[in-house]
Design a protein around this motif. Structure first.
Motif, PDB file in Angstrom:
ATOM      1  N   UNK B 155       0.846  -1.204   0.000  1.00 38.72           N
ATOM      2  CA  UNK B 155       0.000   0.000   0.000  1.00 38.72           C
ATOM      3  C   UNK B 155       0.876   1.245   0.000  1.00 38.72           C
ATOM      4  N   UNK B 156       0.474   2.224  -0.768  1.00 44.55           N
ATOM      5  CA  UNK B 156       1.265   3.455  -0.879  1.00 44.55           C
ATOM      6  C   UNK B 156       0.791   4.480   0.135  1.00 44.55           C
ATOM      7  N   UNK B 157       1.577   5.516   0.312  1.00 41.31           N
ATOM      8  CA  UNK B 157       1.230   6.560   1.284  1.00 41.31           C
ATOM      9  C   UNK B 157       0.143   7.467   0.704  1.00 41.31           C
ATOM     10  N   UNK B 158      -0.608   8.129   1.620  1.00 44.49           N
ATOM     11  CA  UNK B 158      -1.622   9.089   1.174  1.00 44.49           C
ATOM     12  C   UNK B 158      -0.917  10.249   0.469  1.00 44.49           C
ATOM     13  N   UNK B 159      -1.616  10.879  -0.457  1.00 43.88           N
ATOM     14  CA  UNK B 159      -1.023  11.984  -1.220  1.00 43.88           C
ATOM     15  C   UNK B 159      -1.466  13.320  -0.653  1.00 43.88           C
ATOM     16  N   UNK B 160      -0.540  14.243  -0.467  1.00 43.21           N
ATOM     17  CA  UNK B 160      -0.869  15.591   0.033  1.00 43.21           C
ATOM     18  C   UNK B 160      -1.704  16.312  -1.029  1.00 43.21           C
ATOM     19  N   UNK B 161      -2.773  16.906  -0.595  1.00 44.46           N
ATOM     20  CA  UNK B 161      -3.626  17.691  -1.503  1.00 44.46           C
ATOM     21  C   UNK B 161      -3.009  19.085  -1.671  1.00 44.46           C
ATOM     22  N   UNK B 162      -2.312  19.272  -2.761  1.00 46.42           N
ATOM     23  CA  UNK B 162      -1.540  20.512  -2.948  1.00 46.42           C
ATOM     24  C   UNK B 162      -2.411  21.764  -2.936  1.00 46.42           C
ATOM     25  N   UNK B 163      -3.648  21.579  -3.317  1.00 49.50           N
ATOM     26  CA  UNK B 163      -4.556  22.749  -3.339  1.00 49.50           C
ATOM     27  C   UNK B 163      -4.721  23.352  -1.950  1.00 49.50           C
ATOM     28  N   UNK B 164      -4.625  22.514  -0.933  1.00 46.59           N
ATOM     29  CA  UNK B 164      -4.853  22.983   0.429  1.00 46.59           C
ATOM     30  C   UNK B 164      -3.609  23.595   1.060  1.00 46.59           C
ATOM     31  N   UNK B 165      -2.426  23.365   0.460  1.00 46.96           N
ATOM     32  CA  UNK B 165      -1.184  23.775   1.130  1.00 46.96           C
ATOM     33  C   UNK B 165      -1.084  25.282   1.411  1.00 46.96           C
ATOM     34  N   UNK B 170       2.488  23.948   7.602  1.00 48.61           N
ATOM     35  CA  UNK B 170       2.865  22.591   8.004  1.00 48.61           C
ATOM     36  C   UNK B 170       4.375  22.439   8.094  1.00 48.61           C
ATOM     37  N   UNK B 171       4.827  21.700   9.068  1.00 50.22           N
ATOM     38  CA  UNK B 171       6.257  21.359   9.151  1.00 50.22           C
ATOM     39  C   UNK B 171       6.513  20.124   8.292  1.00 50.22           C
ATOM     40  N   UNK B 172       7.793  19.811   8.080  1.00 50.16           N
ATOM     41  CA  UNK B 172       8.141  18.587   7.336  1.00 50.16           C
ATOM     42  C   UNK B 172       7.614  17.346   8.052  1.00 50.16           C
ATOM     43  N   UNK B 176       5.056  14.214   6.767  1.00 49.45           N
ATOM     44  CA  UNK B 176       5.272  12.769   6.932  1.00 49.45           C
ATOM     45  C   UNK B 176       4.068  12.132   7.619  1.00 49.45           C
ATOM     46  N   UNK B 177       3.593  12.804   8.675  1.00 48.70           N
ATOM     47  CA  UNK B 177       2.449  12.257   9.433  1.00 48.70           C
ATOM     48  C   UNK B 177       1.204  12.158   8.556  1.00 48.70           C
ATOM     49  N   UNK B 178       0.996  13.193   7.756  1.00 46.47           N
ATOM     50  CA  UNK B 178      -0.179  13.203   6.884  1.00 46.47           C
ATOM     51  C   UNK B 178      -0.119  12.057   5.876  1.00 46.47           C
ATOM     52  N   UNK B 179       1.088  11.858   5.292  1.00 44.39           N
ATOM     53  CA  UNK B 179       1.246  10.771   4.314  1.00 44.39           C
ATOM     54  C   UNK B 179       0.976   9.417   4.948  1.00 44.39           C
ATOM     55  N   UNK B 180       1.309   9.325   6.259  1.00 42.84           N
ATOM     56  CA  UNK B 180       1.076   8.062   6.963  1.00 42.84           C
ATOM     57  C   UNK B 180      -0.381   7.918   7.421  1.00 42.84           C
ATOM     58  N   UNK B 181      -1.196   8.934   7.154  1.00 43.09           N
ATOM     59  CA  UNK B 181      -2.627   8.823   7.472  1.00 43.09           C
ATOM     60  C   UNK B 181      -3.005   9.427   8.814  1.00 43.09           C
ATOM     61  N   UNK B 182      -2.027  10.076   9.479  1.00 43.00           N
ATOM     62  CA  UNK B 182      -2.332  10.643  10.806  1.00 43.00           C
ATOM     63  C   UNK B 182      -2.959  12.038  10.683  1.00 43.00           C
TER      64      UNK B 182
END
Lengths: 307, 307
Positions: B155-165, B170-172, B176-182
């Motif tokens: 399973x791959x990591x979640x993708x950051x929604x660039x539109x929301x950035x 957000x810190x680095x 990482x946490x977001x990609x892991x689903x947290x």
């Protein structure tokens, strides 16, 4: 009667420039001998319309892959095509073990028997003796045990001079005696017809020498003196003489000089390094020394049919 | 990201109708996996412009010659071309012994290490575990120990929604946490941003199953449920069903029914008997059952790049 050599593959180590690994089909009398069998030889045989069923003898020079990796596949295809008759396989020590291991793991019992003969490294010995010809293993000077092969027709019988037949009365036994070179005698033991009156010299006996990967072999020059055709490896041209020396190979010029000294009829050069896209350097330097030289170009048939 | 399968060879036992023995190149992420390696595979790779240096993994299904007789030649050529990096070789028990015996007799010490893994006959086991994918050996039902292989992206990591950035800071570590689903939390532990607000579902994880020579394997249907692509042998059409049964092979219709029940994305049929000059009977009977079926025609590239 003639010699015929069909080049199937003629490159050394790597496939390159549409040239494949060593394999050639040598025809002598009614036999076809496969000499060396690099990967893909069965494809090249198909391309050249060679019938697997016609081949009863395979000679392998040594266990570098470019000379035998196609053998196990060829044997498997013979099996698949229902071959029943014996195959005579002559090669270096170790070949039998390799083939048997591969057959064991594929749980294949071949439909046909293989008569294995392993040559003795370093020894000159007759590995096939037929009433009409024999084959001698000639020790090459390479990095692993390696053998060339000398195919030699035995002397043929004298030929009856048909023009004379209406003049004389001969029994079948007389004919046999004449062919063997004997005179026809009267009952009292005196000569009735001298042999030379009724016969002509035999047809020539042909010979072919295959020199696989090797440094020059001056020690063998006498053995191959005057052969009709000599195939000699010429991995390099003379600009790579040092490299040839290091890797136990020969240059085209060296091979040509050798052919000249051994007084052979024709020289065929093969086993070309992938570094030569064009083979002009190879053939040019050889022809300068020994004009009757040809390149072992794949698909080429060399025929020798008279002296 | 996508799957890509290049068919190099696709015939069974004998070369025929310009079809060669089994070999295929499977691309997943940045890796190219060679699967099976019949005689002449290195020639087919050359023809298809495959770079030997790109291949770090070779999978062999079993020790019938049409699946591995090209391997020793390929390894020798890699050596000759100066390969230094490790090669991972996965195959049946006995393969290592065969390769080592041949290398020993050619007095060759390869320039590169081989990491051999021999699968355990009859067992389903992970034979390659990479952070991003793994490969499972799937026991086939054939006359000798034989394995298929299942390639599966993890399973791959979640993708950051660039539109929301631009809307959030957000810190680095947050990334990482977001990609892991947290979720992103405040200092007091309460939710600052819900994960689903800032991310999108991961890219799909692809999977490919290679079923080498085998009878039908209903026992494995669950394992390969829903794979994107299934290569299945179809040595015969259904008119040769009895022969398929006797020789531990599959018919095209059987393979199609199997693909349908396992709900796979696409079915590729290969390993054709030489008796079929034209492959219409094979493809027609399969498509009648499972329309998304294709023939493993040499040189064809099958790409799966979305769900």
């Amino acid at each position: 009667m003639s010699l015929e050599l069909l080049i199937l593959g003629s490159n050394s180590a790597a496939f390159a420039h549409r040239r494949h690994h060593t394999a050639q089909l040598f025809k002598l009398q009614d036999q076809q001998f496969l000499i060396d069998c690099g990967e893909g030889t069965q494809l090249l045989m198909k391309r050249n319309k060679v019938k697997l069923s016609r081949i009863d003898h395979i000679f392998i020079s040594h266990l570098h892959g470019d000379h035998y990796f196609g053998l196990i596949g060829l044997l498997s295809t013979m099996h698949l095509f229902g071959r029943k008759k014996e195959l005579i396989l002559i090669g270096p020590p170790g070949l039998k073990e390799i083939i048997q291991l591969q057959l064991r793991h594929s749980e294949t019992a071949l439909n046909f028997p293989i008569d294995f003969t392993e040559f003795k490294p370093g020894e000159t010995s007759i590995v096939l003796d037929h009433p009409k010809y024999n084959v001698t293993a000639l020790p090459m000077d390479h990095r692993v045990p390696c053998s060339g092969y000398l195919f030699k027709e035995k002397p043929k019988k004298r030929r009856i001079n048909r023009k004379m037949l209406p003049e004389v009365k001969l029994s079948n036994l007389d004919i046999v005696r004449l062919k063997d070179g004997e005179d026809i005698l009267n009952e009292d033991g005196s000569v009735k017809y001298e042999n030379k009156l009724l016969t002509m010299d035999p047809n020539p006996s042909f010979s072919y020498a295959f020199f696989s990967d090797t440094k020059l072999r001056p020690e063998l020059q006498k053995m191959i003196e005057g052969v009709d055709m000599l195939y000699h490896e010429a991995t390099f041209a003379n600009d790579m003489k040092d490299r040839a020396e290091q890797t136990y190979h020969t240059t085209a010029e060296q091979a040509a000089q050798y052919a000249k000294e051994a007084n052979v009829g024709k020289l065929i050069l093969g086993h070309f390094s992938a570094r030569y896209k064009e083979l002009d350097p190879i053939i040019n330097e050889a022809k300068a020394v020994f004009p009757n030289t040809e390149l072992a170009i794949e698909g080429t048939k060399f025929v020798v049919d008279g002296k």
